[in-house]
Design an enzyme around this catalytic site. Structure first.
Site, PDB file in Angstrom:
ATOM      1  N   GLY A 204      86.004  -7.311 118.232  1.00  0.00           N
ATOM      2  CA  GLY A 204      85.247  -6.877 119.400  1.00  0.00           C
ATOM      3  C   GLY A 204      85.897  -5.670 120.047  1.00  0.00           C
ATOM      4  O   GLY A 204      86.618  -4.904 119.387  1.00  0.00           O
ATOM      5  N   SER A 205      85.679  -5.527 121.332  1.00  0.00           N
ATOM      6  CA  SER A 205      86.127  -4.312 122.022  1.00  0.00           C
ATOM      7  C   SER A 205      87.626  -4.375 122.346  1.00  0.00           C
ATOM      8  O   SER A 205      88.223  -5.457 122.435  1.00  0.00           O
ATOM      9  CB  SER A 205      85.333  -4.156 123.316  1.00  0.00           C
ATOM     10  OG  SER A 205      85.595  -5.259 124.160  1.00  0.00           O
ATOM     11  N   THR A 208      88.307  -6.502 125.616  1.00  0.00           N
ATOM     12  CA  THR A 208      88.363  -7.963 125.459  1.00  0.00           C
ATOM     13  C   THR A 208      89.576  -8.355 124.600  1.00  0.00           C
ATOM     14  O   THR A 208      90.237  -9.363 124.872  1.00  0.00           O
ATOM     15  CB  THR A 208      87.069  -8.500 124.820  1.00  0.00           C
ATOM     16  OG1 THR A 208      85.945  -7.944 125.495  1.00  0.00           O
ATOM     17  CG2 THR A 208      86.981 -10.005 124.898  1.00  0.00           C
ATOM     18  N   GLY A 209      89.853  -7.559 123.580  1.00  0.00           N
ATOM     19  CA  GLY A 209      90.990  -7.864 122.688  1.00  0.00           C
ATOM     20  C   GLY A 209      92.304  -7.917 123.463  1.00  0.00           C
ATOM     21  O   GLY A 209      93.125  -8.825 123.267  1.00  0.00           O
ATOM     22  N   GLU A 226      90.631  -7.140 115.673  1.00  0.00           N
ATOM     23  CA  GLU A 226      89.923  -6.056 114.968  1.00  0.00           C
ATOM     24  C   GLU A 226      89.061  -5.385 116.026  1.00  0.00           C
ATOM     25  O   GLU A 226      88.035  -5.912 116.434  1.00  0.00           O
ATOM     26  CB  GLU A 226      89.033  -6.633 113.859  1.00  0.00           C
ATOM     27  CG  GLU A 226      89.768  -7.496 112.849  1.00  0.00           C
ATOM     28  CD  GLU A 226      90.329  -6.702 111.685  1.00  0.00           C
ATOM     29  OE1 GLU A 226      90.232  -5.458 111.691  1.00  0.00           O
ATOM     30  OE2 GLU A 226      90.879  -7.329 110.762  1.00  0.00           O
ATOM     31  N   CYS A 261      81.981  -0.405 113.791  1.00  0.00           N
ATOM     32  CA  CYS A 261      83.330  -0.113 114.291  1.00  0.00           C
ATOM     33  C   CYS A 261      83.862   1.138 113.608  1.00  0.00           C
ATOM     34  O   CYS A 261      84.610   1.904 114.205  1.00  0.00           O
ATOM     35  CB  CYS A 261      84.245  -1.292 114.028  1.00  0.00           C
ATOM     36  SG  CYS A 261      84.259  -1.819 112.327  1.00  0.00           S
TER      37      CYS A 261
HETATM   38  P1  NAD Z   1      83.029  -7.622 123.078  1.00  0.00           P
HETATM   39  O1  NAD Z   1      84.493  -7.393 123.254  1.00  0.00           O
HETATM   40  O2  NAD Z   1      82.143  -7.371 124.248  1.00  0.00           O
HETATM   41  O3  NAD Z   1      82.750  -9.139 122.656  1.00  0.00           O
HETATM   42  C1  NAD Z   1      83.324  -9.694 121.485  1.00  0.00           C
HETATM   43  C2  NAD Z   1      83.382 -11.198 121.628  1.00  0.00           C
HETATM   44  O4  NAD Z   1      84.294 -11.534 122.660  1.00  0.00           O
HETATM   45  C3  NAD Z   1      82.063 -11.849 121.990  1.00  0.00           C
HETATM   46  O5  NAD Z   1      81.907 -13.014 121.215  1.00  0.00           O
HETATM   47  C4  NAD Z   1      82.243 -12.184 123.453  1.00  0.00           C
HETATM   48  O6  NAD Z   1      81.463 -13.255 123.910  1.00  0.00           O
HETATM   49  C5  NAD Z   1      83.725 -12.519 123.493  1.00  0.00           C
HETATM   50  N1  NAD Z   1      84.348 -12.460 124.808  1.00  0.00           N
HETATM   51  C6  NAD Z   1      83.992 -11.717 125.886  1.00  0.00           C
HETATM   52  N2  NAD Z   1      84.830 -11.958 126.913  1.00  0.00           N
HETATM   53  C7  NAD Z   1      85.730 -12.885 126.493  1.00  0.00           C
HETATM   54  C8  NAD Z   1      86.847 -13.530 127.086  1.00  0.00           C
HETATM   55  N3  NAD Z   1      87.207 -13.309 128.337  1.00  0.00           N
HETATM   56  N4  NAD Z   1      87.562 -14.386 126.333  1.00  0.00           N
HETATM   57  C9  NAD Z   1      87.232 -14.634 125.051  1.00  0.00           C
HETATM   58  N5  NAD Z   1      86.174 -14.060 124.441  1.00  0.00           N
HETATM   59  C10 NAD Z   1      85.436 -13.191 125.146  1.00  0.00           C
HETATM   60  O7  NAD Z   1      82.605  -6.755 121.830  1.00  0.00           O
HETATM   61  P2  NAD Z   1      81.153  -6.628 121.147  1.00  0.00           P
HETATM   62  O8  NAD Z   1      80.256  -5.848 122.039  1.00  0.00           O
HETATM   63  O9  NAD Z   1      80.689  -7.937 120.668  1.00  0.00           O
HETATM   64  O10 NAD Z   1      81.494  -5.768 119.841  1.00  0.00           O
HETATM   65  C11 NAD Z   1      81.568  -4.379 119.837  1.00  0.00           C
HETATM   66  C12 NAD Z   1      83.002  -3.918 119.672  1.00  0.00           C
HETATM   67  O11 NAD Z   1      83.583  -4.533 118.523  1.00  0.00           O
HETATM   68  C13 NAD Z   1      83.110  -2.432 119.429  1.00  0.00           C
HETATM   69  O12 NAD Z   1      84.197  -1.921 120.160  1.00  0.00           O
HETATM   70  C14 NAD Z   1      83.370  -2.345 117.929  1.00  0.00           C
HETATM   71  O13 NAD Z   1      84.013  -1.156 117.521  1.00  0.00           O
HETATM   72  C15 NAD Z   1      84.228  -3.549 117.729  1.00  0.00           C
HETATM   73  N6  NAD Z   1      84.212  -3.976 116.319  1.00  0.00           N
HETATM   74  C16 NAD Z   1      85.350  -3.849 115.581  1.00  0.00           C
HETATM   75  C17 NAD Z   1      85.362  -4.205 114.241  1.00  0.00           C
HETATM   76  C18 NAD Z   1      86.585  -4.053 113.391  1.00  0.00           C
HETATM   77  O14 NAD Z   1      86.599  -4.597 112.287  1.00  0.00           O
HETATM   78  N7  NAD Z   1      87.612  -3.347 113.821  1.00  0.00           N
HETATM   79  C19 NAD Z   1      84.184  -4.697 113.647  1.00  0.00           C
HETATM   80  C20 NAD Z   1      83.041  -4.832 114.431  1.00  0.00           C
HETATM   81  C21 NAD Z   1      83.069  -4.472 115.769  1.00  0.00           C
END
Ligand code: NAD
Length: 454
Positions: A204-205, A208-209, A226, A261
């Protein structure tokens, strides 16, 4: 929780979210299930995963329809993702037994030395919506084969796909108490952080990571992130067929409406071919079919998250204010759904958000450079480190640039590509840890060394 179709803004379904009590119950079951699952042979576990792959193919049309409806991904791209991601299964079938078997190092004096690759236990897979098959498989399939049980939290924007994963895995022979899903948005993710798990595997982002890494640090369990990117592409002046490479670059930037991503997020073009490149690039983007993602020839659908429209429009405004030129698109589309005109911005600089912050939408900045040195300096000027690409006829010249990149993946004459043979990993704000390859299965194990003297 309402599931909304981003192409129409209609509610597709309403679903009950998980809560602390339901998560606790699922984790209790998963803990019991893992103990039994870990004792099965790798081949037995693989058989279930292979059966899952077969069910996915049998149900491909329905699954593609679900993915398109909940994310707005054009249907042809949904089908491509579903078929393409199966290479993880064949890769595991071929290699997992070899990579998980105990290693014997022979006698050291009177002591036999052995290494076992034990599963971590019960792991959380907190996932993203943009490629739920690819990024989900990278984690939960490898984790399952390694003997873990998995609590999978699909993104709230890909919940229906997550429910299908659960149904098909169970039908394929993965026990119900070995794979389960946590339904809900960030707050349910937060509950997982506060629960008893043996590893956190997040896609994810960056925002959040970082939050996850900080919140689970005290548990001393593996955390893998990731995250996003601001992936550069440099087109050298020796490419020859400028049109061909402009078409390639446009696809790298606009596939899945730029929501990958490893999408090309910024382009540097050698000044000698800049005008020609921009002309062909714009010509190509103008030809894209935009609109209803359920139509087979649509290339660009809506963006998945309404909130992202604001981020994209803000990047465009910021670029305009600082002297950039919007030569194509630039606005949202006046119709239902979260549609954005594919947008090409030139005369950009690194003072602008469009060249520095992840856009994650159908928008790209293109900048001219006078030399490879200038390209290298600009490509390196980023807090991210996911991928970097160079288009050139000269492998050595391209390699010289790529060797200096601080990224997990380098591309020469290709981009936006993932293979199970090599690890997928990010550096800096693009994350830590790795999926895929032998490293990607070992990520779900912990070593146990034996020193046996008898
Ligand atoms: P996001 O960070 O908004 O959400 C990702 C996940 O985290 C979701 O399931 C969400 O519900 C969960 N989340 C949100 N807040 C949380 C918390 N406080 N605690 C635990 N979990 C929580 O990201 P997104 O919009 O789903 O995805 C887009 C991002 O992911 C982009 O930045 C993209 O580049 C990245 N991405 C990276 C890869 C990679 O392999 N590097 C692959 C796909 C997407």
């Amino acid at each position: 929780m309402k599931i909304i179709n981003p192409a129409t803004e209609e509610v597709i379904r309403e679903i009950e979210q998980d809560n602390k009590a339901s998560i606790d119950a699922k984790l209790k079951a998963l803990r019991a299930g893992q103990k039994v699952w870990a004792k099965k042979s790798v081949r037995t576990r693989l058989k279930a995963i292979e059966a899952f792959g077969k069910l996915v193919i049998e149900n491909k049309d329905e699954l593609a329809q679900i993915l398109t409806q909940e994310t707005g991904k054009p249907i042809t791209q949904s089908r491509n993702e579903i078929s393409g991601s199966l290479n993880r299964i064949s890769h595991l079938s071929k290699n997992a037994e070899k990579w998980l078997q105990p290693e014997e190092f022979g006698m050291e004096g009177d002591t036999l030395e052995l290494l076992y690759h034990e599963p971590l236990g019960v792991i959380a897979n907190i996932s993203a919506w943009n490629f739920p098959y690819n990024v989900g498989y990278n984690v939960f399939l490898y984790a399952l084969v390694a003997g873990n049980s998995v609590l999978y939290k699909p993104s709230e924007y890909a919940t229906l796909t997550g429910l299908k994963f659960k149904e098909l895995l169970h039908r394929a022979g993965v026990p119900e108490n070995v794979f389960d899903i946590a339904i809900g948005s960030g707050e349910v993710g937060q509950t997982l952080l506060e629960s008893d798990l043996d590893g956190y595997f997040f896609t994810g982002s960056h925002k959040t990571g970082l939050h996850i890494a900080k919140n689970v640090a005290h548990k001393m369990v593996p955390v893998q992130l990731e995250l996003g990117g601001k992936d550069p592409l440099y087109i050298m002046d020796d490419v020859g067929d400028v049109k061909k490479w402009a078409i390639n670059a446009a696809e790298g930037a606009f596939y899945n409406a730029g929501q990958s991503c490893c999408a090309v997020e910024r382009i540097y073009v050698h000044a000698k071919i800049y005008d020609e490149f921009v002309k062909y690039f714009v010509e190509e983007v103008k030809n894209y079919q935009i609109g209803n993602p359920e139509k087979a020839d649509t290339f660009i659908g809506p963006v998945t998250r309404e909130a992202q429209l604001e981020v994209i429009l803000d990047q465009i405004e910021d670029a305009k204010k600082k002297g950039a030129e919007v030569i194509l698109g630039g606005k949202g589309m006046d119709k239902p759904g979260y549609y954005m005109e594919p947008t090409v911005v030139t005369q950009t600089t690194h003072e602008m958000k469009i060249m520095m912050e992840e856009s994650f939408g159908p928008i790209i900045g293109i900048q001219a450079v006078g030399s490879d040195e200038e390209a290298i300096r600009l490509m390196l000027d980023t807090p991210y480190g996911l991928t970097a690409s160079v288009f050139s006829e000269d492998e050595q010249r391209a390699k010289t640039v790529l060797d200096q990149m601080n990224v997990g993946t380098c591309y020469w004459n290709c981009c936006d590509r993932v293979s199970p043979n090599v690890p997928w990993s990010g550096r800096k704000n693009s994350g830590m840890g790795h999926t895929l390859s032998y490293m990607g299965i070992r990520a779900f194990t912990q070593p146990k060394a034996y020193h046996l003297r008898g």
